[in-house]
Enzyme design. Structure first.
Site, PDB file in Angstrom:
ATOM      1  N   ASP A 148     -41.699  91.539  96.637  1.00 50.37           N
ATOM      2  CA  ASP A 148     -42.103  92.251  95.426  1.00 50.37           C
ATOM      3  C   ASP A 148     -42.565  93.678  95.720  1.00 50.37           C
ATOM      4  OD1 ASP A 148     -44.397  91.484  96.754  1.00 50.37           O
ATOM      5  OD2 ASP A 148     -45.122  90.149  95.188  1.00 50.37           O
ATOM      6  N   HIS A 167     -49.928  82.115  91.745  1.00 47.49           N
ATOM      7  CA  HIS A 167     -48.672  82.869  91.684  1.00 47.49           C
ATOM      8  C   HIS A 167     -48.084  83.014  93.090  1.00 47.49           C
ATOM      9  CE1 HIS A 167     -51.092  86.811  92.133  1.00 47.49           C
ATOM     10  NE2 HIS A 167     -50.219  86.887  93.105  1.00 47.49           N
ATOM     11  N   ASN A 188     -54.356  82.299  90.948  1.00 45.60           N
ATOM     12  CA  ASN A 188     -53.786  81.536  89.833  1.00 45.60           C
ATOM     13  C   ASN A 188     -52.481  80.845  90.247  1.00 45.60           C
ATOM     14  OD1 ASN A 188     -52.036  83.694  90.005  1.00 45.60           O
ATOM     15  ND2 ASN A 188     -52.466  84.528  87.975  1.00 45.60           N
ATOM     16  N   GLU A 207     -46.046  85.111  87.839  1.00 41.46           N
ATOM     17  CA  GLU A 207     -47.318  84.759  87.214  1.00 41.46           C
ATOM     18  C   GLU A 207     -47.168  83.485  86.370  1.00 41.46           C
ATOM     19  OE1 GLU A 207     -49.874  86.210  88.197  1.00 41.46           O
ATOM     20  OE2 GLU A 207     -49.919  88.380  87.886  1.00 41.46           O
TER      21      GLU A 207
HETATM   22  C1  GLP Z   1     -50.274  89.696  95.541  1.00 41.75           C
HETATM   23  C2  GLP Z   1     -48.874  89.545  96.135  1.00 41.75           C
HETATM   24  C3  GLP Z   1     -48.597  88.125  96.561  1.00 41.75           C
HETATM   25  C4  GLP Z   1     -49.747  87.614  97.389  1.00 41.75           C
HETATM   26  C5  GLP Z   1     -50.997  87.567  96.546  1.00 41.75           C
HETATM   27  C6  GLP Z   1     -52.214  87.082  97.309  1.00 41.75           C
HETATM   28  O1  GLP Z   1     -50.340  89.570  94.185  1.00 41.75           O
HETATM   29  N1  GLP Z   1     -47.862  89.966  95.225  1.00 41.75           N
HETATM   30  O2  GLP Z   1     -47.373  88.079  97.285  1.00 41.75           O
HETATM   31  O3  GLP Z   1     -49.464  86.315  97.901  1.00 41.75           O
HETATM   32  O4  GLP Z   1     -51.275  88.878  96.081  1.00 41.75           O
HETATM   33  O5  GLP Z   1     -52.750  88.132  98.072  1.00 41.75           O
HETATM   34  P1  GLP Z   1     -53.819  87.986  99.187  1.00 41.75           P
HETATM   35  O6  GLP Z   1     -53.091  87.438 100.375  1.00 41.75           O
HETATM   36  O7  GLP Z   1     -54.321  89.378  99.431  1.00 41.75           O
HETATM   37  O8  GLP Z   1     -54.871  87.073  98.694  1.00 41.75           O
END
Ligand code: GLP
Length: 249
Positions: free
Chosen positions: A67, A138, A136, A143
């Site tokens: 992404d 995702h 959440n 989402e």
């Molecule tokens: C973002 C990314 C995800 C990631 C998530 C959790 O929204 N798009 O790919 O898994 O955050 O991030 P973190 O690892 O910083 O908790």
């Protein structure tokens, strides 16, 4: 689903890097799907160390990132383009032409997302997909919604994700509200999935993903149906799971 539970973030990163390295050793021309966020940072550092020691090479690896934010210049310190170069690509022998990160600044997004999806298919699909997980549940930027997102698309970020990601920006107003994300369907096509999670704030998402209904409101729950998922998580993220469902490492 095989679940490895580690003592802490450091051990999680080490175990995940060993899993990743094993894939590259078995198939040096692997197509890898890569994730951003704080969670895989430690794993990327471990991979750089393994590369420096000559244990692995990225010379024939093709990568696709999950992404990217829309309308954030790629040079911005918070773009996923910058993240990936700083945390991994600048330190290993991956070829620039083999790196694919969604471009959040194109004119024709409709055309672009189709091309991104086709490019993944044209190299034979993803061998190993790395995932983090949002609070959440995702994955990528898929989402919670009424339906699972099938293909790479432009998505609106939820307030919970905007709030969570605001820690990297000077103010919450600077956090982009839209992103390009590979769809849950695109992620599901990967031959192997390695999902990482660390900390208490992910415990509910992990439990819902494994033990909840398969429901697009819990995007990661679709992974219950995938036949090759490995979870490497720390004990805080595993605190709601039954001990007999995982391997303690
Ligand atoms: C973002 C990314 C995800 C990631 C998530 C959790 O929204 N798009 O790919 O898994 O955050 O991030 P973190 O690892 O910083 O908790």
């Amino acid at each position: 689903m095989v679940i490895y539970v580690c003592d802490d973030y450091g051990k999680m990163s080490e175990v995940a890097a060993n899993q990743f390295a094993a894939h590259l050793i078995l198939k040096p021309n692997s197509v890898v799907g890569l994730a951003t966020g704080s969670t895989p940072e430690g794993m990327y550092s471990e991979l750089i160390e393994k590369y420096k020691k000559g244990e692995i090479s990225f010379k024939n690896v093709v990568s696709f990132n999950l992404d990217e934010y829309i309308d954030l210049p790629k040079e911005n310190e918070n773009s996923y383009y910058t993240f990936m170069h700083e945390k991994l690509f600048d330190h290993v022998d991956i070829k620039a032409e083999n790196i694919n990160i969604p471009d959040g600044n194109v004119k024709d997004f409709e055309k672009y997302v189709k091309e991104y999806e086709s490019k993944i298919e044209s190299v034979g699909g993803i061998d190993l997909q790395i995932l983090g997980i949002g609070k959440n549940a995702h994955i990528g930027f898929n989402e919670p919604d009424k339906v699972f997102l099938k293909k790479t698309s432009v998505v609106d970020l939820t307030q919970s994700t905007i709030d969570a990601n605001s820690r990297f920006f000077d103010s919450i107003d600077e956090v982009p509200k839209k992103a390009i994300s590979m769809g849950t369907g695109s992620i599901f096509k990967a031959k192997n999935i390695l999902l990482l999670a660390s900390g208490k704030s992910k415990a509910e998402a992990i439990n819902n993903m494994i033990n909840g209904e398969i429901d697009p409101q819990i995007p990661a729950s679709i992974l219950q149906l995938h036949s090759n998922v490995v979870l490497v998580i720390d004990k805080e993220a595993a605190e709601l799971l039954d001990e007999d469902t995982y391997i303690r490492v």
